[in-house]
Design a protein around this motif. Structure first.
Motif, PDB file in Angstrom:
ATOM      1  N   ALA A  42      53.321  57.412  55.993  1.00 58.36           N
ATOM      2  CA  ALA A  42      52.997  58.535  55.117  1.00 58.36           C
ATOM      3  C   ALA A  42      53.485  58.276  53.702  1.00 58.36           C
ATOM      4  N   GLN A  43      54.649  57.678  53.568  1.00 53.36           N
ATOM      5  CA  GLN A  43      55.212  57.375  52.242  1.00 53.36           C
ATOM      6  C   GLN A  43      55.808  55.974  52.291  1.00 53.36           C
ATOM      7  N   PRO A  44      54.997  54.941  51.993  1.00 53.94           N
ATOM      8  CA  PRO A  44      55.484  53.556  52.084  1.00 53.94           C
ATOM      9  C   PRO A  44      56.723  53.331  51.231  1.00 53.94           C
ATOM     10  N   SER A  45      57.624  52.517  51.736  1.00 53.23           N
ATOM     11  CA  SER A  45      58.852  52.236  51.008  1.00 53.23           C
ATOM     12  C   SER A  45      59.339  50.843  51.356  1.00 53.23           C
ATOM     13  N   GLY A  46      60.411  50.421  50.713  1.00 53.65           N
ATOM     14  CA  GLY A  46      60.993  49.110  50.967  1.00 53.65           C
ATOM     15  C   GLY A  46      60.619  48.117  49.887  1.00 53.65           C
ATOM     16  N   ILE A  47      61.021  46.870  50.100  1.00 55.38           N
ATOM     17  CA  ILE A  47      60.769  45.797  49.128  1.00 55.38           C
ATOM     18  C   ILE A  47      59.458  45.104  49.473  1.00 55.38           C
ATOM     19  N   LEU A  48      58.548  45.070  48.509  1.00 54.07           N
ATOM     20  CA  LEU A  48      57.288  44.352  48.671  1.00 54.07           C
ATOM     21  C   LEU A  48      57.416  43.000  47.990  1.00 54.07           C
ATOM     22  N   ARG A  49      57.431  41.942  48.800  1.00 53.20           N
ATOM     23  CA  ARG A  49      57.559  40.584  48.266  1.00 53.20           C
ATOM     24  C   ARG A  49      56.185  39.929  48.260  1.00 53.20           C
ATOM     25  N   ALA A  50      55.727  39.537  47.064  1.00 54.67           N
ATOM     26  CA  ALA A  50      54.387  38.969  46.933  1.00 54.67           C
ATOM     27  C   ALA A  50      54.406  37.729  46.052  1.00 54.67           C
ATOM     28  N   SER A  51      53.588  36.761  46.416  1.00 53.29           N
ATOM     29  CA  SER A  51      53.378  35.567  45.600  1.00 53.29           C
ATOM     30  C   SER A  51      52.063  35.734  44.853  1.00 53.29           C
ATOM     31  N   LEU A  52      52.117  35.580  43.514  1.00 54.44           N
ATOM     32  CA  LEU A  52      50.941  35.834  42.679  1.00 54.44           C
ATOM     33  C   LEU A  52      50.668  34.639  41.766  1.00 54.44           C
ATOM     34  N   PRO A  53      49.393  34.263  41.574  1.00 55.66           N
ATOM     35  CA  PRO A  53      49.074  33.205  40.613  1.00 55.66           C
ATOM     36  C   PRO A  53      49.338  33.688  39.192  1.00 55.66           C
ATOM     37  N   LYS A  93      53.803  49.384  53.300  1.00 59.36           N
ATOM     38  CA  LYS A  93      53.840  48.984  51.897  1.00 59.36           C
ATOM     39  C   LYS A  93      52.802  47.904  51.609  1.00 59.36           C
ATOM     40  N   THR A  94      52.655  46.946  52.540  1.00 55.98           N
ATOM     41  CA  THR A  94      51.705  45.851  52.353  1.00 55.98           C
ATOM     42  C   THR A  94      50.281  46.334  52.575  1.00 55.98           C
ATOM     43  N   GLN A  95      50.071  47.159  53.586  1.00 54.27           N
ATOM     44  CA  GLN A  95      48.747  47.717  53.835  1.00 54.27           C
ATOM     45  C   GLN A  95      48.217  48.456  52.611  1.00 54.27           C
ATOM     46  N   HIS A  96      49.054  49.316  52.049  1.00 55.83           N
ATOM     47  CA  HIS A  96      48.613  50.117  50.908  1.00 55.83           C
ATOM     48  C   HIS A  96      48.361  49.253  49.673  1.00 55.83           C
ATOM     49  N   PHE A  97      49.186  48.239  49.482  1.00 57.17           N
ATOM     50  CA  PHE A  97      49.007  47.341  48.335  1.00 57.17           C
ATOM     51  C   PHE A  97      47.676  46.604  48.419  1.00 57.17           C
ATOM     52  N   ILE A  98      47.364  46.060  49.587  1.00 58.08           N
ATOM     53  CA  ILE A  98      46.108  45.332  49.764  1.00 58.08           C
ATOM     54  C   ILE A  98      44.912  46.264  49.617  1.00 58.08           C
ATOM     55  N   LYS A  99      44.994  47.425  50.226  1.00 60.72           N
ATOM     56  CA  LYS A  99      43.887  48.384  50.131  1.00 60.72           C
ATOM     57  C   LYS A  99      43.664  48.807  48.682  1.00 60.72           C
ATOM     58  N   PHE A 100      44.734  49.015  47.945  1.00 60.60           N
ATOM     59  CA  PHE A 100      44.628  49.405  46.542  1.00 60.60           C
ATOM     60  C   PHE A 100      43.926  48.302  45.741  1.00 60.60           C
ATOM     61  N   LEU A 101      44.303  47.066  45.951  1.00 64.35           N
ATOM     62  CA  LEU A 101      43.660  45.954  45.242  1.00 64.35           C
ATOM     63  C   LEU A 101      42.197  45.826  45.619  1.00 64.35           C
ATOM     64  N   GLN A 102      41.870  46.031  46.894  1.00 62.10           N
ATOM     65  CA  GLN A 102      40.472  45.967  47.311  1.00 62.10           C
ATOM     66  C   GLN A 102      39.627  47.019  46.594  1.00 62.10           C
ATOM     67  N   GLU A 103      40.203  48.172  46.374  1.00 63.92           N
ATOM     68  CA  GLU A 103      39.460  49.270  45.751  1.00 63.92           C
ATOM     69  C   GLU A 103      39.338  49.148  44.239  1.00 63.92           C
ATOM     70  N   HIS A 104      40.301  48.454  43.599  1.00 62.35           N
ATOM     71  CA  HIS A 104      40.365  48.488  42.146  1.00 62.35           C
ATOM     72  C   HIS A 104      40.183  47.149  41.426  1.00 62.35           C
ATOM     73  N   LEU A 105      40.441  46.030  42.117  1.00 62.02           N
ATOM     74  CA  LEU A 105      40.478  44.748  41.409  1.00 62.02           C
ATOM     75  C   LEU A 105      39.137  44.381  40.797  1.00 62.02           C
TER      76      LEU A 105
END
Length: 291
Positions: A88-99, A276-288
């Protein structure tokens, strides 16, 4: 079922690359941790770790066991999370590797918006051209550009982005403006690494052209800078050169032709992802693709 706990301890030792480091993280005496792992090896009947005074190294059996154990431990952690409020409210540390260049240009405004939506998430980003190993490094997700090699990783498509040809007006005045793709063979074409060929499309036809350059480099930003300094023609994502286009430092070349659109993926080690990871990926799919 104590061996399940020992599997989790084994995973922490491998991640920390030492018994002492894992013991500090877990809050367990180093001697106890070492004894538990030894008991696990005895139960299995195979040595999992080569031990030295300063570090540990996986045996062949240990590598196989670690890959399986890590997935089991991750899925167990996820089961606890999915029963809680984190969905319901994602939290924690999101660790991502980005170009690097792609993240700075395309992703920064999206990350800022995502951070405002989810104030309980803390971000740990590694901007690098290196392809990190999601099986052994502590990242939740890696964003990758271009076609992917076959692997056991899970790739989720985020967007397909257009690619065009650009050069400075001064370069074109000096070297002549190409009228068709074949003319590029007589131009300085700045490509990433040791690119020797570009594929171009006009909506009906596809053609491959050989290219050459005095420069061999792996920096998108430097390629764009060289083009703006009248050193040649580049094939690039439009957003990357947006400022140079707006200022007039670069302009389109062969405007009826474009490069092969570039796919962008979110890559993870497992299909079972924390909120946290699910929401991040979904957000990028919708907006990138709209950036």
């Amino acid at each position: 079922m104590e061996f399940l706990n020992d599997m989790a301890l084994f995973v922490e030792v491998v991640k920390a690359k030492s018994f002492r480091g894992a013991a500090d993280i877990i809050g367990m005496p180093n001697s106890t941790l070492s004894r538990r792992i030894s008991a696990l090896e005895k139960m299995i009947g195979l040595r999992l770790l080569h031990r030295t005074t300063r570090k540990i190294r996986l045996t062949e059996a240990g590598q196989i066991y670690y890959e399986r154990c890590k997935r089991i431990v991750d899925e167990a952690k996820l089961a606890h999370e999915q029963l809680g409020e984190m969905l319901a409210q994602p939290s924690g540390i999101l660790r991502a590797s980005l170009p690097v260049d792609f993240a700075v240009t395309y992703m920064t405004p999206l990350i800022a918006e995502f951070a405002r939506l989810y104030p309980s998430i803390v971000f740990d980003f590694d901007l690098t051209s290196r392809r990190i190993d999601l099986m052994s490094e502590p990242f939740d997700v890696a964003i990758r550009i271009g076609e992917l090699e076959n692997s056991q990783l899970i790739a989720r498509p985020l967007a397909v982005l257009p690619v065009y040809l650009y050069a400075s007006s001064r370069y074109l005045e000096r070297s002549g403006e190409p009228a068709e793709p074949a003319d590029l063979a007589h131009h300085e074409c700045l490509g990433l690494m040791k690119t020797s060929e570009w594929t171009l499309h006009d909506g009906v036809h596809t053609t491959k052209v050989s290219i050459g350059s005095r420069f061999t480099l792996n920096s998108v930003r430097m390629i764009c800078r060289l083009a703006a300094l009248d050193m040649g023609i580049i094939m690039m994502l439009e957003k990357i050169v947006a400022d140079d286009l707006a200022s007039g430092r670069l302009r389109r070349v062969l405007p009826q032709w474009h490069g092969t659109p570039v796919p962008v993926y979110a890559v993870t080690e497992t299909r079972l992802l924390p909120a946290k990871t699910q929401h991040f990926i979904k957000f990028l799919q919708e907006h990138l693709s709209k950036v």
